[in-house]
Design an enzyme around this catalytic site. Structure first.
Site, short mmCIF file in Angstrom:
data_model
loop_
_atom_site.label_atom_id
_atom_site.label_comp_id
_atom_site.label_asym_id
_atom_site.label_seq_id
_atom_site.Cartn_x
_atom_site.Cartn_y
_atom_site.Cartn_z
N ALA A 197 -8.59 32.02 6.47
CA ALA A 197 -9.98 32.44 6.61
C ALA A 197 -10.75 31.32 7.29
O ALA A 197 -10.30 30.17 7.31
CB ALA A 197 -10.56 32.70 5.22
N GLU A 245 -4.50 28.89 -1.02
CA GLU A 245 -5.90 29.05 -1.42
C GLU A 245 -6.29 28.23 -2.64
O GLU A 245 -7.41 27.72 -2.73
CB GLU A 245 -6.23 30.52 -1.67
CG GLU A 245 -6.46 31.34 -0.41
CD GLU A 245 -5.18 31.91 0.20
OE1 GLU A 245 -4.09 31.43 -0.17
OE2 GLU A 245 -5.28 32.81 1.03
N GLU A 293 -1.65 36.70 4.73
CA GLU A 293 -1.95 38.01 4.14
C GLU A 293 -1.93 39.11 5.22
O GLU A 293 -1.48 40.22 4.97
CB GLU A 293 -3.32 37.98 3.44
CG GLU A 293 -3.29 37.17 2.16
CD GLU A 293 -4.63 37.19 1.45
OE1 GLU A 293 -5.59 36.64 2.01
OE2 GLU A 293 -4.71 37.77 0.35
#
Ligand code: COA
Length: 708
Positions: free
Chosen positions: A66, A128, A108
């Protein structure tokens, strides 16, 4: 490429849509990338001229996660789960072409694809938790369905990155291709498009059964190894949802847990720490003449514990290094230490014998100063005595080639004075390694007013090449780390004479998140170091200032820490566990009585407040004096050199998080109780408290920086 140019493009070749993300530096999943990718997948799914899709990336890596830069804002659509679901639901085969580091949200996306091809050097993972998060787009639900519950636990709760070969064996990848991974992915896509078998969708696979024993073990390990952190335990909960709920419900649960963590203080602190680790390398205010010099060969002076370990740092980074000592026996001991150190890694399986031989081969032991003639950098790690430094730097000045960087590893002496022993003070810089130097990541790079910008830039880049977090600081007594540590150490002794015991102070600070308590650390490194330092500084204590001599009393009894079987704690033979010692308690209680201090129970909150805010107050002075230019420099010192918990960001970040008014008030209260000698608030703290500022947002005018 400009950030606002379209970051996703599709090329159709032989009825395969190759969708390529191109968003430097690491193809992070920004809103524009998510939107572009979702659009490209939908178009290709609807395109009659397309039979299958490949998701690929340009540049140095597949999607690395991200976009951390967007985390301080509320999430914007399209959200990642919508994208991963669209990929998984695509009626045509979707194949991921992985290389570089496919991490977090990037992996992901790959998990949602129907097939994963990777280069042999690719690395994948869901790290994460290291940012205080859990995967939030199906990672905790899809990975266990592919690799099983226990393996997914290890990968998600530990957050470690896995190489392609291991990932293939575990079932997280389907194929390892050569380096032309896009061609291999396109071939796989074509095979899947023509095969009769239905597509293998990770989310549709049977849920992995919960292994209760593994689950309990994971909870225990996380509580111990990732003490104080929320994310690993939340990750375990999300994985349990994968095993007990249908996919759709598991995904909802995962998302809710993710969003909660995304807003958490720990995640914000860890994100700050991640970005600060990169920011610290960027030197503000250095001109164009700060071009780093090339380093091909190194030299180290002094084969003691520090020098030997510094030589290992160079050898580990592939640089040939001459290790000089003036004493043959000392040199032999140094080499023996190096060999023993490497051999331990070989025995543990973390280093191959051939790699050890190569590294040892890069270290040339010598008694001859002439061996340093070719070195591009020499690090002095000789005895901490200014006359010894004078001899070494005069010798270096005579032998080193022009332009060589001459560095001192001193931890307390004045680097500018040392530079003055040479005819080239512009080439002298401090490179303060932390013990054990081959393990600890912190490197304080100490400039003097005369250090050339190019020399500072060279030392900083060299530090990074050695795998260190190099922090630029100006010369100052104790630089940054030890200067702040002195404040905390003083308070720990005062706490003892007022009513605490070493185990109370250690427990409170470990509970706060420090890797170890200060008294256990002192026992580990040897109390004689602090004792010698205390004696060397005795003349600086002003008459009438409070002083506690408990350290002298402990050392005078021959208790020098673990190496003598006793220090602030006692130790049993062959066991490093610190055990509270009634003898120490008696000594401390007698000391309080003798000095007329009435002992009282001290709450943990006070222990932590006095230890941490005394450091922060000194940190504020360090900032205002221009010893460093940014609060993040101080935080990086404490995270990478002193075991400050990363999930609190560092002392200055922690002060910001607590609110500077609250910190200022606490210091004023301590001043009223203990007097102004040690508890006068730093002016910068007062100013920021008044104006609602923050250390981590404070910037000094470049022109006002000392020495610039
Ligand atoms: N979002 C935004 N920027 C990122 C990023 C992310 N997820 N990951 C890395 N970057 C930026 C870095 O800040 C750095 O920027 P800079 O050049 O302006 O300093 C640049 O990308 C290169 O990163 P760096 O870490 O210096 O390079 P590297 O080659 O040593 O490592 C990675 C690359 C991807 C392995 C490493 O950056 C990393 O681990 N990133 C985080 C991955 C992650 O945890 N993803 C999950 C997020 S939820």
């Amino acid at each position: 490429m400009e950030p606002d140019a379209a970051p996703v493009a599709t090329a159709i070749r032989d009825r395969i849509a190759v969708i390529t993300i191109d968003r430097p530096p690491v193809n992070a999943l920004s809103t524009a990338v998510r939107a572009g990718l979702l659009d490209a997948v939908r178009r290709a799914a609807a395109d009659r001229d397309v039979d299958a899709l490949v998701i690929a990336c340009a540049g140095r890596t597949f999607i690395a996660g991200a976009d951390l830069a967007e985390f301080d804002r509320p999430p914007e659509p399209p959200h990642l789960p919508e994208l991963t679901q669209a990929i998984e639901d695509c009626p045509k085969p979707v194949v991921a072409a992985l290389f570089g580091t496919a991490l977090g949200g990037g992996f992901e996306v790959a998990l949602a694809c129907h097939y994963r091809v990777a280069t042999p050097g690719a690395r994948i993972g869901l790290p994460e938790v290291k940012l205080g998060l859990i995967p939030g787009a199906g990672g905790t639900q899809r990975l266990p369905r592919l690799v099983g519950f226990e393996r997914a636990l290890a990968m998600i709760v530990g957050g470690d990155v896995v190489g392609a070969v291991d990932a293939l064996a575990a079932g997280a990848l389907d194929e390892i291709a050569g380096d032309d991974v896009v061609t291999a992915a396109a071939a796989a896509a074509r095979r899947l498009a023509t095969a009769a078998a239905p597509l293998r969708r990770s989310g549709a696979l049977a849920a992995a059964a919960v292994d209760r024993t593994a689950l309990e073990r994971a909870r225990r390990d996380a509580a111990k190894r990732q003490r104080g952190q929320h994310a690993p335990l939340v990750a375990i909960d999300a994985l349990c949802a994968a095993a007990t709920l249908p996919l759709a419900e598991g995904l909802i649960r995962e998302r809710a847990l993710f969003l909660e963590l995304r807003r958490s203080e720990q995640a914000a602190a860890l994100r700050y720490a991640f970005l600060a680790e990169r920011e610290v390398a960027k030197l503000p205010g250095l001109g164009a003449d700060a071009k780093p010099r090339a380093i091909h060969r190194a030299g180290v002076v002094g084969a003691g514990t520090m020098g030997a370990a510094i030589a290992m740092c160079f050898a580990n980074a592939g640089l040939p290094v001459a290790l000089l000592d003036v004493d043959a026996a000392g040199l032999a001991r140094g080499l023996e230490n190096i060999r023993r150190n490497y051999a331990t890694s070989v025995a543990r399986g973390s280093l191959a014998q051939a790699a050890m031989d190569e590294r040892v081969g890069r270290i040339a032991a010598t008694l001859d100063w002439d061996a340093l003639r070719e070195a591009d950098v020499v690090v002095e790690a000789a005895f901490e005595d200014i006359d010894v430094k004078r001899q070494v730097f005069e010798a270096l000045d005579a032998v080193a080639r022009p332009g060589a960087v001459l560095a001192t590893n001193t931890s307390y002496l004045d680097v500018a004075t040392i530079a003055g022993f040479t005819t080239r003070p512009q080439d002298v810089v401090g490179m303060h390694f932390f013990s054990p130097a081959n393990v600890m990541r912190l490197l304080e790079v100490v400039r003097t007013p005369r250090t050339a910008p190019a020399v500072l830039a060279t030392a900083m880049r060299l530090g990074r090449a050695l795998g260190k977090v190099a922090v630029p600081v100006m010369g100052s007594d104790g630089f940054v780390g030890n200067r702040m540590l002195m404040q905390r150490t003083r308070e720990t002794f005062f706490l003892l004479e007022e009513g605490a015991l070493p185990q109370d102070v250690d427990r409170a600070l470990v509970e706060f998140g420090f890797a170890m308590g200060p008294f256990a650390v002192a026992d580990l490194s040897g109390l004689d170091i602090g004792w010698a330092n205390r004696k060397a500084r005795a003349h600086r204590r002003l008459p009438g200032m409070r002083d506690c001599n408990l350290l002298d009393q402990v050392c005078e009894r021959g208790r020098l820490g673990q190496k003598t079987g006793a220090g602030w704690y006692r130790y049993e033979a062959g066991d490093r566990t610190p055990r509270p010692d009634p003898e120490i308690e008696a000594l401390i209680v007698a000391h309080s009585r003798a000095t007329g201090i009435e002992r009282r129970p001290i709450p943990d909150e006070e222990i932590v407040g006095r230890c941490v805010w005394s450091m922060v107050n000194e940190g504020a002075r360090i900032l205002e004096e221009g010893v460093v230019t940014r609060a993040l420099d101080i935080d990086m010192v404490w995270l990478h050199g002193y075991g400050f918990p990363a999930w609190r960001g560092g002392p200055m970040y922690a002060a910001d998080a607590a609110g500077l008014t609250a910190v200022h008030d606490a210091i004023l209260r301590y001043r009223d109780r203990f007097g102004p000698d040690y508890w006068t608030p730093a002016p910068l703290l007062g100013e920021l408290a008044r104006t609602g500022g923050r250390f981590t947002r404070w910037a000094r005018d470049a022109g006002a920086t000392r020495g610039s």
